[in-house]
Write a protein that holds these residues in place. Sequence first.
Motif, PDB file in Angstrom:
ATOM      1  N   LEU A 187      -1.206   0.759  -2.546  1.00 31.70           N
ATOM      2  CA  LEU A 187      -2.605   0.504  -2.217  1.00 31.70           C
ATOM      3  C   LEU A 187      -2.697  -0.690  -1.278  1.00 31.70           C
ATOM      4  O   LEU A 187      -1.984  -1.682  -1.444  1.00 31.70           O
ATOM      5  CB  LEU A 187      -3.408   0.204  -3.477  1.00 31.70           C
ATOM      6  CG  LEU A 187      -3.496   1.311  -4.517  1.00 31.70           C
ATOM      7  CD1 LEU A 187      -4.221   0.811  -5.763  1.00 31.70           C
ATOM      8  CD2 LEU A 187      -4.202   2.537  -3.942  1.00 31.70           C
ATOM      9  N   THR A 188      -3.591  -0.587  -0.316  1.00 27.96           N
ATOM     10  CA  THR A 188      -3.900  -1.716   0.550  1.00 27.96           C
ATOM     11  C   THR A 188      -4.929  -2.574  -0.160  1.00 27.96           C
ATOM     12  O   THR A 188      -5.945  -2.066  -0.656  1.00 27.96           O
ATOM     13  CB  THR A 188      -4.465  -1.227   1.893  1.00 27.96           C
ATOM     14  OG1 THR A 188      -3.468  -0.441   2.541  1.00 27.96           O
ATOM     15  CG2 THR A 188      -4.865  -2.390   2.785  1.00 27.96           C
TER      16      THR A 188
ATOM     17  N   ALA B  96     -10.905   0.750   1.202  1.00 24.14           N
ATOM     18  CA  ALA B  96      -9.726   0.353   1.978  1.00 24.14           C
ATOM     19  C   ALA B  96      -8.619   1.402   1.929  1.00 24.14           C
ATOM     20  O   ALA B  96      -7.818   1.507   2.853  1.00 24.14           O
ATOM     21  CB  ALA B  96      -9.195  -0.987   1.469  1.00 24.14           C
ATOM     22  N   ASN B  97      -8.595   2.177   0.857  1.00 24.58           N
ATOM     23  CA  ASN B  97      -7.532   3.169   0.680  1.00 24.58           C
ATOM     24  C   ASN B  97      -8.013   4.602   0.864  1.00 24.58           C
ATOM     25  O   ASN B  97      -7.266   5.545   0.630  1.00 24.58           O
ATOM     26  CB  ASN B  97      -6.889   2.988  -0.695  1.00 24.58           C
ATOM     27  CG  ASN B  97      -6.143   1.675  -0.763  1.00 24.58           C
ATOM     28  OD1 ASN B  97      -5.031   1.577  -0.265  1.00 24.58           O
ATOM     29  ND2 ASN B  97      -6.753   0.646  -1.343  1.00 24.58           N
ATOM     30  N   ARG B  98      -9.270   4.754   1.234  1.00 23.32           N
ATOM     31  CA  ARG B  98      -9.866   6.079   1.485  1.00 23.32           C
ATOM     32  C   ARG B  98      -9.632   7.019   0.313  1.00 23.32           C
ATOM     33  O   ARG B  98      -9.201   8.160   0.487  1.00 23.32           O
ATOM     34  CB  ARG B  98      -9.329   6.666   2.776  1.00 23.32           C
ATOM     35  CG  ARG B  98      -9.680   5.863   4.003  1.00 23.32           C
ATOM     36  CD  ARG B  98      -9.221   6.538   5.272  1.00 23.32           C
ATOM     37  NE  ARG B  98      -9.651   5.791   6.426  1.00 23.32           N
ATOM     38  CZ  ARG B  98      -8.841   5.263   7.309  1.00 23.32           C
ATOM     39  NH1 ARG B  98      -7.539   5.410   7.183  1.00 23.32           N
ATOM     40  NH2 ARG B  98      -9.312   4.604   8.337  1.00 23.32           N
ATOM     41  N   LEU B  99      -9.893   6.511  -0.880  1.00 21.96           N
ATOM     42  CA  LEU B  99      -9.697   7.317  -2.084  1.00 21.96           C
ATOM     43  C   LEU B  99     -10.933   8.177  -2.321  1.00 21.96           C
ATOM     44  O   LEU B  99     -12.053   7.690  -2.271  1.00 21.96           O
ATOM     45  CB  LEU B  99      -9.457   6.416  -3.302  1.00 21.96           C
ATOM     46  CG  LEU B  99      -8.255   5.468  -3.202  1.00 21.96           C
ATOM     47  CD1 LEU B  99      -8.214   4.548  -4.408  1.00 21.96           C
ATOM     48  CD2 LEU B  99      -6.970   6.256  -3.074  1.00 21.96           C
ATOM     49  N   SER B 100     -10.723   9.435  -2.601  1.00 24.37           N
ATOM     50  CA  SER B 100     -11.857  10.321  -2.880  1.00 24.37           C
ATOM     51  C   SER B 100     -12.252  10.266  -4.354  1.00 24.37           C
ATOM     52  O   SER B 100     -13.378  10.565  -4.705  1.00 24.37           O
ATOM     53  CB  SER B 100     -11.536  11.763  -2.467  1.00 24.37           C
ATOM     54  OG  SER B 100     -10.373  12.205  -3.141  1.00 24.37           O
ATOM     55  N   ASP B 101     -11.310   9.880  -5.213  1.00 26.34           N
ATOM     56  CA  ASP B 101     -11.589   9.790  -6.648  1.00 26.34           C
ATOM     57  C   ASP B 101     -10.961   8.513  -7.183  1.00 26.34           C
ATOM     58  O   ASP B 101      -9.735   8.379  -7.204  1.00 26.34           O
ATOM     59  CB  ASP B 101     -11.013  11.007  -7.372  1.00 26.34           C
ATOM     60  CG  ASP B 101     -11.337  11.029  -8.859  1.00 26.34           C
ATOM     61  OD1 ASP B 101     -11.884  10.031  -9.388  1.00 26.34           O
ATOM     62  OD2 ASP B 101     -11.033  12.051  -9.498  1.00 26.34           O
ATOM     63  N   LYS B 102     -11.801   7.587  -7.624  1.00 31.39           N
ATOM     64  CA  LYS B 102     -11.272   6.301  -8.077  1.00 31.39           C
ATOM     65  C   LYS B 102     -10.484   6.405  -9.377  1.00 31.39           C
ATOM     66  O   LYS B 102      -9.813   5.463  -9.778  1.00 31.39           O
ATOM     67  CB  LYS B 102     -12.392   5.269  -8.210  1.00 31.39           C
ATOM     68  CG  LYS B 102     -13.415   5.580  -9.260  1.00 31.39           C
ATOM     69  CD  LYS B 102     -14.481   4.501  -9.257  1.00 31.39           C
ATOM     70  CE  LYS B 102     -15.544   4.788 -10.281  1.00 31.39           C
ATOM     71  NZ  LYS B 102     -16.587   3.787 -10.259  1.00 31.39           N
ATOM     72  N   ASN B 103     -10.535   7.535 -10.027  1.00 32.14           N
ATOM     73  CA  ASN B 103      -9.788   7.735 -11.262  1.00 32.14           C
ATOM     74  C   ASN B 103      -8.434   8.406 -11.033  1.00 32.14           C
ATOM     75  O   ASN B 103      -7.731   8.690 -11.989  1.00 32.14           O
ATOM     76  CB  ASN B 103     -10.611   8.566 -12.249  1.00 32.14           C
ATOM     77  CG  ASN B 103     -11.883   7.855 -12.644  1.00 32.14           C
ATOM     78  OD1 ASN B 103     -11.862   6.674 -12.990  1.00 32.14           O
ATOM     79  ND2 ASN B 103     -13.000   8.554 -12.567  1.00 32.14           N
TER      80      ASN B 103
ATOM     81  N   ALA C 161      -4.237 -11.058  10.627  1.00 31.39           N
ATOM     82  CA  ALA C 161      -4.074 -11.028   9.174  1.00 31.39           C
ATOM     83  C   ALA C 161      -3.209  -9.833   8.793  1.00 31.39           C
ATOM     84  O   ALA C 161      -3.406  -8.726   9.278  1.00 31.39           O
ATOM     85  CB  ALA C 161      -5.432 -10.930   8.503  1.00 31.39           C
ATOM     86  N   THR C 162      -2.250 -10.076   7.951  1.00 30.63           N
ATOM     87  CA  THR C 162      -1.423  -8.982   7.479  1.00 30.63           C
ATOM     88  C   THR C 162      -2.011  -8.458   6.178  1.00 30.63           C
ATOM     89  O   THR C 162      -2.455  -9.227   5.329  1.00 30.63           O
ATOM     90  CB  THR C 162       0.027  -9.437   7.241  1.00 30.63           C
ATOM     91  OG1 THR C 162       0.021 -10.526   6.328  1.00 30.63           O
ATOM     92  CG2 THR C 162       0.679  -9.877   8.530  1.00 30.63           C
ATOM     93  N   ALA C 163      -2.045  -7.172   6.062  1.00 30.18           N
ATOM     94  CA  ALA C 163      -2.619  -6.549   4.873  1.00 30.18           C
ATOM     95  C   ALA C 163      -1.660  -6.700   3.700  1.00 30.18           C
ATOM     96  O   ALA C 163      -0.450  -6.544   3.846  1.00 30.18           O
ATOM     97  CB  ALA C 163      -2.913  -5.084   5.139  1.00 30.18           C
ATOM     98  N   ARG C 164      -2.222  -7.012   2.546  1.00 30.06           N
ATOM     99  CA  ARG C 164      -1.411  -7.053   1.330  1.00 30.06           C
ATOM    100  C   ARG C 164      -1.369  -5.645   0.762  1.00 30.06           C
ATOM    101  O   ARG C 164      -2.308  -4.875   0.909  1.00 30.06           O
ATOM    102  CB  ARG C 164      -2.050  -7.974   0.296  1.00 30.06           C
ATOM    103  CG  ARG C 164      -2.050  -9.426   0.706  1.00 30.06           C
ATOM    104  CD  ARG C 164      -2.650 -10.285  -0.368  1.00 30.06           C
ATOM    105  NE  ARG C 164      -4.079  -9.989  -0.462  1.00 30.06           N
ATOM    106  CZ  ARG C 164      -4.879 -10.439  -1.418  1.00 30.06           C
ATOM    107  NH1 ARG C 164      -4.401 -11.185  -2.377  1.00 30.06           N
ATOM    108  NH2 ARG C 164      -6.154 -10.148  -1.429  1.00 30.06           N
ATOM    109  N   THR C 165      -0.285  -5.328   0.099  1.00 26.02           N
ATOM    110  CA  THR C 165      -0.187  -4.035  -0.568  1.00 26.02           C
ATOM    111  C   THR C 165       0.176  -4.254  -2.028  1.00 26.02           C
ATOM    112  O   THR C 165       0.698  -5.306  -2.408  1.00 26.02           O
ATOM    113  CB  THR C 165       0.866  -3.126   0.094  1.00 26.02           C
ATOM    114  OG1 THR C 165       2.135  -3.771   0.042  1.00 26.02           O
ATOM    115  CG2 THR C 165       0.499  -2.801   1.532  1.00 26.02           C
ATOM    116  N   HIS C 166      -0.129  -3.257  -2.818  1.00 23.57           N
ATOM    117  CA  HIS C 166       0.182  -3.285  -4.240  1.00 23.57           C
ATOM    118  C   HIS C 166       0.722  -1.913  -4.613  1.00 23.57           C
ATOM    119  O   HIS C 166       0.149  -0.894  -4.249  1.00 23.57           O
ATOM    120  CB  HIS C 166      -1.085  -3.576  -5.056  1.00 23.57           C
ATOM    121  CG  HIS C 166      -0.859  -3.526  -6.533  1.00 23.57           C
ATOM    122  ND1 HIS C 166      -0.402  -4.601  -7.243  1.00 23.57           N
ATOM    123  CD2 HIS C 166      -1.014  -2.513  -7.422  1.00 23.57           C
ATOM    124  CE1 HIS C 166      -0.294  -4.271  -8.520  1.00 23.57           C
ATOM    125  NE2 HIS C 166      -0.658  -2.999  -8.649  1.00 23.57           N
TER     126      HIS C 166
END
Length: 89
Positions: free
Chosen positions: A79-80, A64-71, A34-39
């Motif tokens: 973004l993956t 999926a994006n290892r974000l520490s702060d969703k804001n 599966a290929t990852a979609r990005t945005h």
Amino acid sequence: MTASRQGSPRQRLHQRLLALATALLLAAIAAPVATARTHTVRRGETLSSIAAHYGVSVEDLVWANRLSDKNQIVRGQKLTIPEKIGADW
């Protein structure tokens, strides 16, 4: 054929299991990846709006994006988009 030429029941079982394991391994190797979609984040977008657009949860985007702060996403950030798992309910 005599029983000695066919091998013992244990040997035949071992041969069958080995053949099955080989077939499963070959199937796994040949399976499509599966290929990852990005945005790419655009002005005014939020994780919530992006998640809704792709039908995934905000938490899945964060993970999926290892974000520490969703804001804290910024315009131009890539973004993956994780694959949806399971059936739609």
